[in-house]
Design a protein around this motif. Structure first.
Motif, PDB file in Angstrom:
ATOM      1  N   ALA A 293       0.827  -1.203   0.000  1.00 49.42           N
ATOM      2  CA  ALA A 293       0.000   0.000   0.000  1.00 49.42           C
ATOM      3  C   ALA A 293       0.866   1.260   0.000  1.00 49.42           C
ATOM      4  CB  ALA A 293      -0.930  -0.004   1.212  1.00 49.42           C
ATOM      5  N   VAL A 294       1.898   1.275   0.817  1.00 55.67           N
ATOM      6  CA  VAL A 294       2.791   2.434   0.889  1.00 55.67           C
ATOM      7  C   VAL A 294       3.550   2.592  -0.431  1.00 55.67           C
ATOM      8  CG1 VAL A 294       4.828   3.383   2.049  1.00 55.67           C
ATOM      9  CG2 VAL A 294       3.005   2.314   3.401  1.00 55.67           C
ATOM     10  N   GLU A 295       3.978   1.488  -1.000  1.00 56.08           N
ATOM     11  CA  GLU A 295       4.699   1.520  -2.276  1.00 56.08           C
ATOM     12  C   GLU A 295       3.797   2.050  -3.386  1.00 56.08           C
ATOM     13  OE1 GLU A 295       7.597  -1.647  -4.345  1.00 56.08           O
ATOM     14  OE2 GLU A 295       5.508  -2.323  -4.254  1.00 56.08           O
ATOM     15  N   TRP A 296       2.553   1.573  -3.455  1.00 52.82           N
ATOM     16  CA  TRP A 296       1.646   2.010  -4.511  1.00 52.82           C
ATOM     17  C   TRP A 296       1.281   3.489  -4.396  1.00 52.82           C
ATOM     18  CZ3 TRP A 296      -2.556  -2.313  -5.603  1.00 52.82           C
ATOM     19  CH2 TRP A 296      -1.911  -3.419  -6.175  1.00 52.82           C
ATOM     20  N   LEU A 297       1.119   3.963  -3.162  1.00 52.68           N
ATOM     21  CA  LEU A 297       0.781   5.380  -3.001  1.00 52.68           C
ATOM     22  C   LEU A 297       1.954   6.280  -3.363  1.00 52.68           C
ATOM     23  CD1 LEU A 297      -1.417   5.547   0.229  1.00 52.68           C
ATOM     24  CD2 LEU A 297      -2.113   6.018  -2.114  1.00 52.68           C
ATOM     25  N   ASP A 298       3.181   5.747  -3.224  1.00 54.08           N
ATOM     26  CA  ASP A 298       4.384   6.510  -3.581  1.00 54.08           C
ATOM     27  C   ASP A 298       4.367   7.883  -2.912  1.00 54.08           C
ATOM     28  OD1 ASP A 298       6.820   7.044  -4.815  1.00 54.08           O
ATOM     29  OD2 ASP A 298       5.872   7.850  -6.627  1.00 54.08           O
ATOM     30  N   GLY A 395      -9.236  15.929  -4.516  1.00 57.39           N
ATOM     31  CA  GLY A 395      -8.221  16.158  -5.530  1.00 57.39           C
ATOM     32  C   GLY A 395      -7.050  15.201  -5.508  1.00 57.39           C
ATOM     33  N   ALA A 396      -7.190  14.036  -4.887  1.00 57.17           N
ATOM     34  CA  ALA A 396      -6.079  13.085  -4.775  1.00 57.17           C
ATOM     35  C   ALA A 396      -5.711  12.504  -6.131  1.00 57.17           C
ATOM     36  CB  ALA A 396      -6.436  11.973  -3.811  1.00 57.17           C
ATOM     37  N   ASN A 397      -4.405  12.353  -6.370  1.00 59.48           N
ATOM     38  CA  ASN A 397      -3.937  11.758  -7.615  1.00 59.48           C
ATOM     39  C   ASN A 397      -3.989  10.238  -7.566  1.00 59.48           C
ATOM     40  OD1 ASN A 397      -3.239  14.266  -8.862  1.00 59.48           O
ATOM     41  ND2 ASN A 397      -1.420  14.347  -7.553  1.00 59.48           N
ATOM     42  N   ARG A 398      -3.764   9.679  -6.386  1.00 59.55           N
ATOM     43  CA  ARG A 398      -3.762   8.226  -6.225  1.00 59.55           C
ATOM     44  C   ARG A 398      -4.611   7.827  -5.029  1.00 59.55           C
ATOM     45  NH1 ARG A 398       2.075   5.342  -7.452  1.00 59.55           N
ATOM     46  NH2 ARG A 398       2.340   6.184  -9.566  1.00 59.55           N
ATOM     47  N   VAL A 438     -11.887 -13.433   0.931  1.00 63.67           N
ATOM     48  CA  VAL A 438     -11.045 -12.836  -0.103  1.00 63.67           C
ATOM     49  C   VAL A 438     -10.660 -11.411   0.302  1.00 63.67           C
ATOM     50  CG1 VAL A 438     -10.845 -12.187  -2.533  1.00 63.67           C
ATOM     51  CG2 VAL A 438     -12.159 -14.223  -1.882  1.00 63.67           C
ATOM     52  N   GLU A 439      -9.402 -11.223   0.634  1.00 62.11           N
ATOM     53  CA  GLU A 439      -8.844  -9.894   0.901  1.00 62.11           C
ATOM     54  C   GLU A 439      -8.168  -9.422  -0.386  1.00 62.11           C
ATOM     55  OE1 GLU A 439      -8.131  -7.130   4.334  1.00 62.11           O
ATOM     56  OE2 GLU A 439      -9.117  -9.093   4.254  1.00 62.11           O
ATOM     57  N   SER A 440      -8.324  -8.150  -0.715  1.00 64.73           N
ATOM     58  CA  SER A 440      -7.755  -7.665  -1.965  1.00 64.73           C
ATOM     59  C   SER A 440      -7.328  -6.212  -1.844  1.00 64.73           C
ATOM     60  CB  SER A 440      -8.752  -7.836  -3.122  1.00 64.73           C
ATOM     61  OG  SER A 440     -10.014  -7.296  -2.784  1.00 64.73           O
ATOM     62  N   ILE A 441      -6.575  -5.753  -2.833  1.00 68.49           N
ATOM     63  CA  ILE A 441      -6.060  -4.387  -2.828  1.00 68.49           C
ATOM     64  C   ILE A 441      -6.112  -3.862  -4.258  1.00 68.49           C
ATOM     65  CG2 ILE A 441      -3.676  -5.197  -3.069  1.00 68.49           C
ATOM     66  CD1 ILE A 441      -2.828  -2.791  -1.317  1.00 68.49           C
ATOM     67  N   ALA A 442      -6.445  -2.579  -4.411  1.00 72.77           N
ATOM     68  CA  ALA A 442      -6.582  -1.973  -5.738  1.00 72.77           C
ATOM     69  C   ALA A 442      -5.994  -0.565  -5.728  1.00 72.77           C
ATOM     70  CB  ALA A 442      -8.054  -1.926  -6.151  1.00 72.77           C
ATOM     71  N   LEU A 443      -5.410  -0.195  -6.852  1.00 72.88           N
ATOM     72  CA  LEU A 443      -4.842   1.147  -7.017  1.00 72.88           C
ATOM     73  C   LEU A 443      -5.641   1.907  -8.083  1.00 72.88           C
ATOM     74  CD1 LEU A 443      -2.649   3.351  -6.702  1.00 72.88           C
ATOM     75  CD2 LEU A 443      -1.336   2.127  -8.455  1.00 72.88           C
ATOM     76  N   PHE A 444      -6.059   3.115  -7.732  1.00 76.55           N
ATOM     77  CA  PHE A 444      -6.765   3.995  -8.643  1.00 76.55           C
ATOM     78  C   PHE A 444      -5.911   5.250  -8.882  1.00 76.55           C
ATOM     79  CE2 PHE A 444      -9.903   1.482  -6.456  1.00 76.55           C
ATOM     80  CZ  PHE A 444     -10.825   1.153  -7.426  1.00 76.55           C
ATOM     81  N   GLU A 445      -5.914   5.732 -10.109  1.00 70.65           N
ATOM     82  CA  GLU A 445      -5.231   6.985 -10.434  1.00 70.65           C
ATOM     83  C   GLU A 445      -6.199   7.909 -11.150  1.00 70.65           C
ATOM     84  OE1 GLU A 445      -1.665   6.313 -12.638  1.00 70.65           O
ATOM     85  OE2 GLU A 445      -0.606   5.388 -10.939  1.00 70.65           O
ATOM     86  N   ARG A 446      -6.056   9.211 -10.856  1.00 67.23           N
ATOM     87  CA  ARG A 446      -6.927  10.196 -11.499  1.00 67.23           C
ATOM     88  C   ARG A 446      -6.653  10.237 -13.002  1.00 67.23           C
ATOM     89  NH1 ARG A 446      -9.878  14.720 -10.309  1.00 67.23           N
ATOM     90  NH2 ARG A 446      -9.489  14.568  -8.066  1.00 67.23           N
TER      91      ARG A 446
END
Length: 449
Positions: A293-298, A395-398, A438-446
């Protein structure tokens, strides 16, 4: 008015050809156009199964004999796997379990959200499939006909407790002590007045919280304390609601003293929690999940980051270690207090915790008005549909979304995409091996404007 007669189920097992799996891990067969849900069966297998329930549209069965085994079948590591409802996939190989969970997430994205991530990440595997579970609620029941006390999880699809003497998925500090725990309870004056035992484990200490329905006599308290001493366990009582939980061994010096801890060495953090607090059950997966999670948020120094449903700071504090200004928001005031406590414990000043109703529009709150560069959201099983509708206001980018329910993640992902975000990547995490959870994780970008 006459009572409707309960349909008599056939006593003899029936022949079933298993076609696929349901989302709850049961084999699916067909008989004369009717669906059959078969516990303990895998796709491609031929089994004999006993009828345990029937409805107008489907029947429920339990496998009694496997006539033709699938390659994915394995010998369950637990002797009680066929009956105990704590696990439902122990008869399935680890690789097959992961594929099942990934397919479940894929199907939910397609069905509920009508979308698919641009990239599927490799499933996050649990370092340990046994002895991993650090949190659980064990039922307790005195069975008069047997003159014995049972401790454990409910049987599959009924309210009876499974007769077990150990549990291989629980942390061994708890799982290997089921039989001594049964003997302890059976020998107490209040043998039939203990409703349940909450168990919680930190890195160094483990605790049991006994729900005592009546005030205990001194003899019973002494037996519980002796049990804690003998097995190196902290012992708590809960005479009424959660606010009445208190430690009797070791003797408590106050509520702030009643803590277990776990480490996140990557971020040089020690996290303190009360045994009744929510924490992730699988320490190994939790460490990997926080890293991802920390890596994906950068996160970059100086950015503003929002952590929604932050709990005791499991993601909040690692994000703060990256130099960002982090705001953790939680609906449970006790967790807000715990988050602040952990920030002080780890000497972090670039993080704040606030309480808020996370089912309504909180964009007008003072802590929200400056907006955020990055957002992490880890909602309960019900998801965060309403929140996702107005996250664009920040206004979040990620945005990283951690989910314990693929159906609500898929639904909410559809809302996010409609509101200007791309679903960049997603994957499953095996937080609960041997179960259908089922645990899962997803990344969204604007999306670029």
């Amino acid at each position: 008015m006459s009572k409707r007669r309960r349909k008599v189920l056939p006593k003899e097992p029936v022949h079933c050809e298993i076609e696929t799996l349901s989302h709850d891990g049961r084999g699916i067969a067909r008989a004369e156009g009717k669906t059959q849900f078969v516990d303990g069966a895998l796709p491609g297998e031929t089994v004999m199964a006993k009828m345990v329930g029937t409805r107008s549209r489907f029947d429920e069965l339990r496998t009694t004999e496997v006539l033709n085994a699938a390659p994915e079948r394995q010998q369950p590591p637990c002797d009680f796997a066929d009956l105990c409802g704590g696990c439902s996939l122990q008869h399935m190989s680890a690789d097959a379990q992961i594929r099942f969970k990934e397919n479940t997430l894929r199907e939910h994205f397609a069905h509920f959200g009508g979308i698919e991530p641009e990239h599927w990440v490799a499933p996050m595997r649990s370092p340990d499939s046994l002895g991993y579970r650090r949190k659980a609620r064990l039922g307790v029941r005195y069975v008069k006909a047997r003159e014995s006390v049972l401790v454990g999880f409910r049987e599959k699809r009924n309210s009876f407790l499974t007769d077990i003497d150990r549990c291989v998925v629980l942390d061994p500090r708890i799982g290997e002590r089921i039989q001594p725990l049964r003997e302890l309870l059976h020998g107490m004056v209040a043998f039939d007045r203990i409703a349940q035992v909450e168990v919680a484990c930190g890195d160094d200490l483990a605790a049991m919280v006994f729900r005592n329905m009546d005030e205990l006599v001194p003899e019973d308290r002494d037996k519980l304390i002796a049990f804690g001493q003998a097995h190196d366990l902290h012992i708590y009582l809960q005479p009424k609601g959660p606010d009445t939980v208190h430690r009797i061994w070791p003797e408590s010096r106050g509520r702030d003293d009643e803590r277990l801890t776990y480490r996140m060495d990557e971020f040089d953090l020690t996290m303190a929690f009360h045994p009744m607090d929510f924490t992730q059950v699988n320490a190994g997966i939790n460490r990997d999940m926080v890293h991802r999670a920390v890596e994906w948020l950068d996160v970059q120094p100086g950015e503003r980051v929002l952590d929604l449903f932050c709990g005791l700071g499991n993601f909040t504090l690692p994000l703060a270690r990256k130099g960002a200004q982090v705001v953790g928001v939680e609906g449970d005031e006790a967790m807000v207090v715990r988050g602040r406590e952990n920030a002080r414990l780890n000497q972090l000043s670039n993080v704040e915790f606030f309480g808020a109703d996370l089912h309504g529009d909180f964009t007008g709150q003072s802590w929200a008005k400056e907006g955020f560069d990055k957002i992490l959201i880890d909602p309960p099983r019900s998801g965060a549909e309403d929140i996702c509708k107005y996250l664009t206001a920040f206004g979040a980018n990620r945005i990283v979304y951690v989910s314990c329910n693929p159906a609500t993640l898929a639904r909410d992902a559809g809302v996010m995409v409609q509101n200007g975000y791309r679903l960049v990547q997603a994957g499953v995490m095996d937080m609960f091996p041997h179960t259908t959870h089922v645990e899962s994780i997803a990344l969204f970008e604007r999306k670029a404007r």
